[in-house]
Each structure stands twice: as structure tokens, then as C-alpha cells.
Motif scaffolding. Structure first.
Motif, short mmCIF file in Angstrom:
data_model
loop_
_atom_site.label_atom_id
_atom_site.label_comp_id
_atom_site.label_asym_id
_atom_site.label_seq_id
_atom_site.Cartn_x
_atom_site.Cartn_y
_atom_site.Cartn_z
N GLY A 1 0.82 -1.21 0.00
CA GLY A 1 0.00 0.00 0.00
C GLY A 1 0.84 1.25 0.00
O GLY A 1 0.33 2.37 -0.11
N GLY A 2 2.16 1.09 0.11
CA GLY A 2 3.06 2.22 0.02
C GLY A 2 3.14 3.03 1.30
O GLY A 2 2.12 3.32 1.94
N ARG A 3 4.35 3.37 1.69
CA ARG A 3 4.49 4.34 2.77
C ARG A 3 3.97 5.69 2.30
O ARG A 3 4.21 6.08 1.16
CB ARG A 3 5.96 4.44 3.21
N ARG A 4 3.29 6.39 3.16
CA ARG A 4 2.61 7.63 2.77
C ARG A 4 3.29 8.84 3.43
O ARG A 4 3.65 8.79 4.61
CB ARG A 4 1.14 7.58 3.16
N ARG A 5 3.42 9.89 2.66
CA ARG A 5 4.00 11.14 3.17
C ARG A 5 3.26 12.32 2.54
O ARG A 5 2.55 12.19 1.55
CB ARG A 5 5.49 11.22 2.83
N LEU A 6 3.49 13.50 3.11
CA LEU A 6 2.90 14.74 2.62
C LEU A 6 4.00 15.79 2.50
O LEU A 6 4.78 15.99 3.45
CB LEU A 6 1.82 15.25 3.59
N ALA A 7 4.11 16.43 1.34
CA ALA A 7 5.12 17.47 1.15
C ALA A 7 4.72 18.72 1.93
O ALA A 7 3.61 19.23 1.79
CB ALA A 7 5.25 17.80 -0.33
N LEU A 8 5.64 19.20 2.76
CA LEU A 8 5.42 20.43 3.53
C LEU A 8 5.97 21.65 2.80
O LEU A 8 5.65 22.79 3.16
CB LEU A 8 6.09 20.31 4.90
N ALA A 9 6.81 21.42 1.82
CA ALA A 9 7.40 22.48 1.01
C ALA A 9 7.63 21.93 -0.39
O ALA A 9 7.59 20.71 -0.60
CB ALA A 9 8.72 22.96 1.62
N ASP A 10 7.83 22.80 -1.36
CA ASP A 10 8.16 22.35 -2.70
C ASP A 10 9.47 21.57 -2.66
O ASP A 10 10.44 22.00 -2.02
CB ASP A 10 8.30 23.53 -3.65
N LEU A 11 9.51 20.45 -3.35
CA LEU A 11 10.75 19.68 -3.43
C LEU A 11 10.82 18.97 -4.77
O LEU A 11 9.80 18.70 -5.40
CB LEU A 11 10.87 18.68 -2.28
N GLU A 12 12.03 18.66 -5.19
CA GLU A 12 12.24 17.94 -6.43
C GLU A 12 12.60 16.50 -6.12
O GLU A 12 13.47 16.22 -5.30
CB GLU A 12 13.38 18.58 -7.24
N VAL A 13 11.90 15.58 -6.77
CA VAL A 13 12.16 14.15 -6.61
C VAL A 13 12.30 13.54 -7.99
O VAL A 13 11.36 13.59 -8.79
CB VAL A 13 11.03 13.45 -5.83
N GLY A 14 13.45 13.00 -8.29
CA GLY A 14 13.67 12.38 -9.58
C GLY A 14 13.41 13.32 -10.75
O GLY A 14 12.92 12.88 -11.79
N GLY A 15 13.71 14.61 -10.58
CA GLY A 15 13.49 15.58 -11.64
C GLY A 15 12.08 16.13 -11.71
O GLY A 15 11.77 16.97 -12.55
N GLN A 16 11.21 15.67 -10.81
CA GLN A 16 9.81 16.11 -10.80
C GLN A 16 9.57 17.06 -9.62
O GLN A 16 9.96 16.77 -8.49
CB GLN A 16 8.88 14.90 -10.68
#
Length: 403
Positions: A290-305
Motif C-alpha cells: 500500500g506504500g508508505r505515505r507522506r505529505l510534502a510540507l514544502a516544494d521539493l524535487e524528486v527524480g526531476g519532478q
């Protein structure tokens, strides 16, 4: 950096079904996304479209990033199912509360203290194997061994009466089943909470030599509340038996399907072989789904996205652990592989607190079960084994074996 997802791309539903006949492997769409769109949108049960991060390195980066939150009570948190908004103790909190509560139980799961439990764990395993040898043949290994083994260990550690195991196992099954309704989950959590709160209150007044008593001693000192200790007890009891039990059943089946690997494990006198086998089983199977779940608190780049503040993130570690960039030939079971950097226990500050105990239990099981029963074999057709496709923790409901 890509700022938005391609609107022409179809947003798939998540979670995704496994391929028929491939119960040990992640769903094929996850492989395709990892290869072609490693950070992309998916649609979850409530219609929201969090980001799915599928590559091992990107998952590690997210899990150690202080700009992401594990707070399950946040209204934008991408929960796994309806009725799961309440934080399950510290694993659903951010620092400093997460760190404060985690410290309260951390010493009990320190490697040195867990290693001191090895003789007791060995006695539990040997006792259950004695009963297995004296009982019916064939037998359901889940009911006779895989489930009671970690339950006995965690009950002893916490100070929970094992005689009540049917009660807490039944309620745990409701909590981890995808098909349970919000009302059913609320009732099951309430049942466990009331039961464990009663134990905690009794241990505050009459402490014994167990972890709940040690936590209970912090209540009169004002370091913890009864509610906080109760929430910890629920978390530790559920995590302490359910995940390890499923790993025992599922990995036993996997090894029976890979007799060459099983022979290497069974016939070696080197304890390092069992330790490496534990990590390879954890990597290959990765039973928390079901995947570990998180919430972005600020803009961030992940894998170029670009992932913007307030957007949800889902980390399916089962496909991260099959990333060929991290594990060459990842779909091959190889107990000689150095797989210690897998993500089965997560990563970063929320990495599983109980992993030393889980590793120890699995190591003792692997070094004992197959030597005691060197002719262990599946007592049914493989296609008849019931897999837990409906759960947040993967495994098998039954494992009929003979010897």
C-alpha cells in the motif's frame, strides 16, 4: 526539472493488482512506471492523486527529507483507507513529538538488548517445533507456527497475556484488511485500545518486569500519559506479531519454491548465511503493501519532478526493492546477495523501530525450522495457497505443509 505531470498521461488507480500466477512479484504496472515514469500521479481510494515514487534512490531521498511529513492527522495526508485518520502513535507523527515518544521505547529495541533475547526466542521456536513434530501431519504452518511464534515473543516483551491472542489477532485482521469498513476499523481499534488501556492502568499501579510496566512508570512522573502509553501498546502489539508472522509464512513458501536456495540456508553452519537470507527475503517480499505515505510540507524535487507543498506522496517499497539500479537482477532470489540496504523497514527517522527484533526472530526461525524438518514440503498445489491480496500486510492465510 519538470513542474507538472503530463495531462495526457492516464492516472492509474493505486494500489494495483498482481499478475495472475506471480504472487511473489510486485504488480507489473509498477515495473512499467519505475522504468518509464518513476515519479507520476496515481489515484487512490478517495479520488485524490498523490505522487507515486518508484525508484529506490528516490524513495530513500523522500524518506530522509525533513520537508515531508508523516502526520496522519493532516487533512491532506494521503491515507491508505477510509477511517484511518487517527495517528497510530509515533509512526504517524513528526518531530519533535515523534522523537520524544520513540525515545521512550527505543532502548528496548536496541541491538544489544534484542540480542540478549536470543535464548528466549530460541526456546519459543524450539517449543513450537516440538509441538509441530508431535502433532498432525500435514498441518497449517501459519496457525501452528508462523502466527504464535512472534505473538509469544511480543506478548512476553510487552507483558500482554498470550491467552488473549485470539482477541488481539482477530481485531488486528480487521485493521489491516482493505475491505474493512470505517466502522469496523473504529470498532477494532476501540477494542484493542480498551483492552490495552486496562493493562496499562494495572501496570501503573502494579508494575512488573515488562515494557508496558516500564512505560507505565513514566505516567506518574508526568513524562507520558495513559493515552500515549496505550497508543504505543497498540502499535507495538500489532507490529510485533502481524508483520513477522506473515514474513515467516510467505518466506517459507518462497524457499520451498526455490529448493537450491533453501538447501544453502539449511545446510550452512555459518550464521552469516541466515542473516543474509533474512535481508534477501525482506527485500524480495517486502510485505508491507500500500506504500508508505507522506505529505510534502514544502516544494521539493524528486527524480526531476517538482512536488509542491501540500501534495501527497506514496512510496511502494516493494518495487523500490526490485530496482535494478540498486539490486542487480532484482527478480532473482539470491540469499548470498548483500541486500542490507533494502527498504522493507523504511528509511530515515521513521525507520521501523522493531527491526532488530524482527531480524532476530527470522534468523532463529530460518536456522531452526528447516533443520528440524529437512523434508518440509508444500502439502497442497501451489495454486491453492490463499494469498492475502486484500491486506495492507501481505502474506498467506494458510500454508499446508508436510514432512
Amino acid at each position: 526539472m519538470t513542474s507538472t505531470a503530463d495531462p495526457s498521461q492516464q492516472v492509474p488507480d493505486y494500489p494495483m493488482p498482481r499478475a495472475a500466477g506471480c504472487p511473489f512479484d510486485p504488480p507489473p504496472p509498477l515495473r512499467e512506471l519505475q522504468r518509464d515514469r518513476p515519479v507520476s500521479r496515481v489515484r487512490i481510494w478517495d479520488g485524490s492523486t498523490p505522487w507515486l515514487v518508484t525508484r529506490h534512490a528516490d524513495q530513500r531521498a523522500v524518506l530522509r527529507d525533513p520537508r515531508v511529513s508523516a502526520d496522519m492527522t493532516h487533512p491532506d495526508y494521503p491515507g491508505q483507507a477510509p477511517g484511518r485518520g487517527k495517528s497510530l502513535s509515533f509512526i504517524g507523527m513528526d518531530d519533535p513529538e515523534h522523537a520524544r515518544l520513540r525515545r521512550m521505547v527505543g532502548s528496548a529495541f536496541a541491538i544489544k538488548n534484542v540480542e540478549a533475547m536470543r535464548p528466549a526466542v530460541q526456546r519459543v521456536v524450539d517449543g513450537l517445533l516440538d509441538e509441530l513434530a508431535a502433532g498432525p501431519n500435514p498441518v497449517d504452518l501459519v496457525r501452528a507456527f508462523a502466527l504464535p511464534m512472534p505473538s509469544l515473543v511480543i506478548c512476553d516483551l510487552l507483558g500482554v497475556p498470550y491467552d488473549d491472542h485470539d482477541f488481539f489477532q482477530d481485531n488486528t485482521r480487521v485493521l489491516i484488511n482493505r475491505g474493512s469498513t470505517p466502522d469496523e476499523r473504529t470498532a477494532a481499534m476501540g477494542n484493542l485500545g480498551r483492552y490495552l488501556r486496562g493493562l496499562v492502568e494495572a501496570k501503573v499501579d502494579h508494575p512488573r518486569d515488562d515494557l508496558l510496566s516500564a512505560l507505565g512508570k513514566r505516567v506518574p512522573a508526568g513524562e507520558l500519559s495513559v493515552d500515549e502509553v496505550t497508543d504505543m501498546a497498540v502499535l507495538l502489539l500489532i507490529a510485533g506479531h502481524e508483520t513477522t508472522a506473515n514474513m515467516i509464512g510467505l518466506s517459507t513458501l518462497l524457499l520451498l519454491r526455490n529448493p537450491g536456495q533453501l538447501a544453502l540456508l539449511r545446510d550452512s553452519d555459518d550464521p552469516g548465511v541466515a542473516r543474509r537470507a533474512v535481508d534477501e527475503m525482506l527485500r524480495y517480499l517486502t510485505i508491507t503493501h500500500g506504500g508508505r505515505r507522506r505529505l510534502a510540507l514544502a516544494d521539493l524535487e524528486v527524480g526531476g519532478q517538482l512536488i509542491k507543498a501540500g501534495e501527497g506522496i506514496v512510496l511502494p517499497n516493494e518495487i523500490g526493492n526490485r530496482d535494478p539500479e540498486a539490486f542487480p537482477d532484482p527478480d532473482r532470489v539470491d540469499i548470498t546477495r548483500p541486500a542490507r540496504h533494502h527498504l522493507a523497514f523504511g528509511f530515515g527517522v521513521h525507520q521501523c523501530l522493531g527491526q532488530p527484533l524482527a531480524r532476530l526472530e527470522l534468523e532463529v526461525v530460518y536456522r531452526s525450522l528447516f533443520r528440524r524438518f529437512p523434508t518440509l514440503a508444500l502439502a497442497a498445489d501451489f495454486d491453492e495457497v490463499p494469498f492475502k491480496h486484500d491486506g495492507f500486510v501481505y502474506g498467506v492465510y494458510e500454508l499446508p505443509v508436510t514432512w
